[in-house]
Design an enzyme around this catalytic site. Structure first.
Site, PDB file in Angstrom:
ATOM      1  N   SER A  30      -9.783  -0.113   6.925  1.00  0.00           N
ATOM      2  CA  SER A  30      -9.226  -0.091   5.566  1.00  0.00           C
ATOM      3  C   SER A  30      -8.492  -1.340   5.115  1.00  0.00           C
ATOM      4  O   SER A  30      -8.117  -1.444   3.946  1.00  0.00           O
ATOM      5  CB  SER A  30      -8.298   1.099   5.405  1.00  0.00           C
ATOM      6  OG  SER A  30      -9.055   2.271   5.316  1.00  0.00           O
TER       7      SER A  30
ATOM      8  N   LYS B  17       0.853  -1.199   0.000  1.00  0.00           N
ATOM      9  CA  LYS B  17       0.000   0.000   0.000  1.00  0.00           C
ATOM     10  C   LYS B  17       0.888   1.248   0.000  1.00  0.00           C
ATOM     11  O   LYS B  17       1.886   1.310   0.731  1.00  0.00           O
ATOM     12  CB  LYS B  17      -0.908  -0.017   1.232  1.00  0.00           C
ATOM     13  CG  LYS B  17      -1.965   1.074   1.236  1.00  0.00           C
ATOM     14  CD  LYS B  17      -2.892   0.930   2.447  1.00  0.00           C
ATOM     15  CE  LYS B  17      -3.940   2.019   2.504  1.00  0.00           C
ATOM     16  NZ  LYS B  17      -4.784   1.927   3.712  1.00  0.00           N
TER      17      LYS B  17
ATOM     18  N   SER C 248      -9.715   2.245   2.709  1.00  0.00           N
ATOM     19  CA  SER C 248      -8.863   2.957   1.792  1.00  0.00           C
ATOM     20  C   SER C 248      -7.903   2.067   1.008  1.00  0.00           C
ATOM     21  O   SER C 248      -7.365   2.486  -0.003  1.00  0.00           O
ATOM     22  CB  SER C 248      -8.042   3.989   2.577  1.00  0.00           C
ATOM     23  OG  SER C 248      -7.181   3.345   3.512  1.00  0.00           O
TER      24      SER C 248
HETATM   25  N1  GLN Z   1     -13.121   4.489   6.056  1.00  0.00           N
HETATM   26  C1  GLN Z   1     -12.544   4.985   7.264  1.00  0.00           C
HETATM   27  C2  GLN Z   1     -12.167   6.426   7.097  1.00  0.00           C
HETATM   28  O1  GLN Z   1     -12.466   6.953   6.082  1.00  0.00           O
HETATM   29  C3  GLN Z   1     -11.360   4.149   7.654  1.00  0.00           C
HETATM   30  C4  GLN Z   1     -10.156   4.429   6.838  1.00  0.00           C
HETATM   31  C5  GLN Z   1      -8.971   3.615   7.242  1.00  0.00           C
HETATM   32  O2  GLN Z   1      -9.066   2.606   7.926  1.00  0.00           O
HETATM   33  N2  GLN Z   1      -7.812   4.099   6.834  1.00  0.00           N
HETATM   34  O3  GLN Z   1     -11.593   7.032   7.936  1.00  0.00           O
END
Ligand code: GLN
Length: 499
Positions: free
Chosen positions: A178, A79, A154
């Site tokens: 994410s 990532k 994400s």
């Molecule tokens: N979807 C969540 C957010 O937008 C979690 C994102 C994540 O785990 N990086 O913050």
């Protein structure tokens, strides 16, 4: 014969048996990326030369007879939030375009020490803020099951790379879901280790008290193998836990849940959950009962406040962490034409360098932390965090692990929720409590929803530093599902758009 459809464990065995070299295996994956990534867009950067050089080194290491890791020579997708020396690291943001870190994150150091081959950097929501990978400044990633749908976020790039057989292993990061939510909607496996279980050194910070890197793969055993490579204490991360890494590979091989108590969280089901999601979740519970586990219902009454508290804490920490991208110390610089002062250059850079979701969160977080509002917002959210931890503590008195669907729905259409931040935030209703309490969580595929033929995720949660329980339960359920289906979910899918 080993090929891109094999598991990492099978690739490892084939490498050991000299049926294939790491250079050949890496080339197969690079060819696959060339063939399908135009459609999927899982990668932001493919490090062809670097990967082949690492593969050659892995082959030499293996030939030397020295002690090696089971994953030596196996390819992986990283990532783009983790620093890798000399390789572009953007976090899905224009703000970091062109940045090549002068150092490796600890996760990357450990991968390199193990001889894992890093194929390239995967797409993500900008600074890991989002649930669909639509917030990337470089365009969305497409779900390999249906290219018109989101791959989750994400870490949608890492999950899509696995589902499209572009890599057998990937690294994700999970601040509120994410790793697990992309795993759920792509039919892959993702684990958020206990907070502090994997070093955050070199992981570009979003919300430091929640961020956690973890392993992603197509099987539970493969995630376990990767977990043991990347986990462990690190002096460079003051929140890293100084304890032995849980024995997750042994747990993934146990395939026995007899006598284990599995707690179904009452608050993470029912209204708002798609019917096919609930159905596949229920069927998995039945399989766990057949395997000898006992199902108990547990209640976590404060979970209803988790989402609201998360969306105060995460933006607050983000507003502080992202302040460094001021065009002077970090990030690109835009509009420095010699006629304006530093503050105007910062304004111009941030205006063009950050996307709308990142700006929204910085503004929200700055507001929540401002004097006069701090206690009402940030302070209250921290109190909720304590209540969530207490909910978990009580629940873990009654059960060894807790379970729920990973997400309320299957993958939605690209564009469907991009104008509605609140609808987007609701995707993480079941994953966020895990981050707020710092415990471990896994998502594994438990079938296709009958109404749309798309993957459903089953979430398992374990107490702090008992991540081995995730693998024990996850691998047992996976084996039961496999014997029911006859083939792995990804192979079982005529619907898979990327063949
Ligand atoms: N979807 C969540 C957010 O937008 C979690 C994102 C994540 O785990 N990086 O913050």
């Amino acid at each position: 014969m080993t090929n891109i459809h094999s598991t990492a464990a099978q690739m490892s065995a084939a490498l050991a048996a000299k049926e294939i070299s790491s250079v050949e295996l890496t080339q197969q994956h690079l060819d696959r990326i060339s063939a399908v990534d135009g459609d999927v867009h899982a990668f932001l950067y493919v490090d062809t030369e670097g990967a082949l050089a690492q593969a050659k080194a892995a082959d030499e290491l293996r030939a030397s007879g020295k002690e090696i890791s089971p994953l030596t020579g196996v390819p992986l997708a990283l990532k783009d939030v983790l620093a890798q020396k000399g390789v572009p690291t953007t976090c899905g943001s224009k703000m970091l375009e062109g940045w090549r870190p002068p150092y490796d994150s600890t996760v990357v150091t450990k991968l390199k020490e193990a001889g894992v081959v890093i194929l390239g950097k995967t797409n993500m929501d900008e600074f890991a803020m989002g649930s669909s990978t639509e917030n990337s400044a470089y365009g969305p990633t497409h779900n390999p099951w249906d290219l018109t749908r989101i791959p989750g976020g994400s870490g949608g790039g890492s999950a899509a790379a696995l589902a499209a057989f572009e890599a057998p292993l990937a690294i994700g990061t999970d601040t509120g879901g994410s790793i697990r939510q992309p795993a759920a909607v792509t039919g892959t496996v993702g684990v958020k280790p206990t907070y502090g279980g994997v070093s955050r050194y070199g992981l570009v910070a979003f919300s430091s008290s929640l961020d956690q890197a973890g392993p992603c793969a197509r099987t539970v055993l493969d995630t376990a193998l990767l977990h043991e490579v990347i986990a462990g204490h690190d002096e460079r991360d003051s929140t890293s836990i100084n304890q032995l890494v849980p024995q997750v590979v042994a747990a993934a091989k146990k395939l026995d849940v007899k006598g284990m108590k599995i707690g179904v969280v009452k608050e993470l089901s029912g209204e708002g959950y798609q019917s096919g999601v609930s159905q596949r979740f229920q069927e998995s519970l039945d399989l766990l009962v057949e395997a000898g586990a006992e199902i108990v219902e547990v209640s976590c009454p404060n979970f209803e406040y988790a989402l609201a508290a998360y969306y105060l804490i995460a933006p607050s920490e983000a507003s502080s962490n992202l302040a460094r991208f001021d065009s002077m110390r970090y990030g690109i610089r835009i509009g420095d034409d010699g006629t304006v002062g530093a503050e105007e250059v910062m304004r111009r850079t941030r205006h063009l360098g950050f996307g709308p979701e990142v700006k929204r969160r910085i503004i929200l977080g700055t507001y929540a932390l401002s004097s006069g509002y701090y206690d009402a917002y940030y302070g209250s959210a921290q109190k909720v965090r304590t209540l969530l931890k207490q909910d978990y503590e009580r629940a873990f008195e009654k059960a060894d692990v807790l379970v729920s669907p990973t997400c309320p729905t299957t993958a939605f259409k690209i564009g469907e929720k991009s104008d509605d931040p609140l609808a987007m935030y609701l995707n993480d209703v079941a994953t966020i409590p895990v981050n707020m309490a710092g415990i471990g969580g896994m998502s594994l595929p438990c079938g296709l929803a009958p109404e749309d033929g798309l993957p459903v995720g089953f979430q398992i949660m374990s107490p702090v530093m008992q991540d081995d329980r995730l693998y024990r339960v996850g691998a047992t359920l996976e084996a039961a599902l496999l014997s029911k289906w006859g083939k792995p979910l990804l192979a079982n899918a005529p619907e898979l758009a990327v063949r």
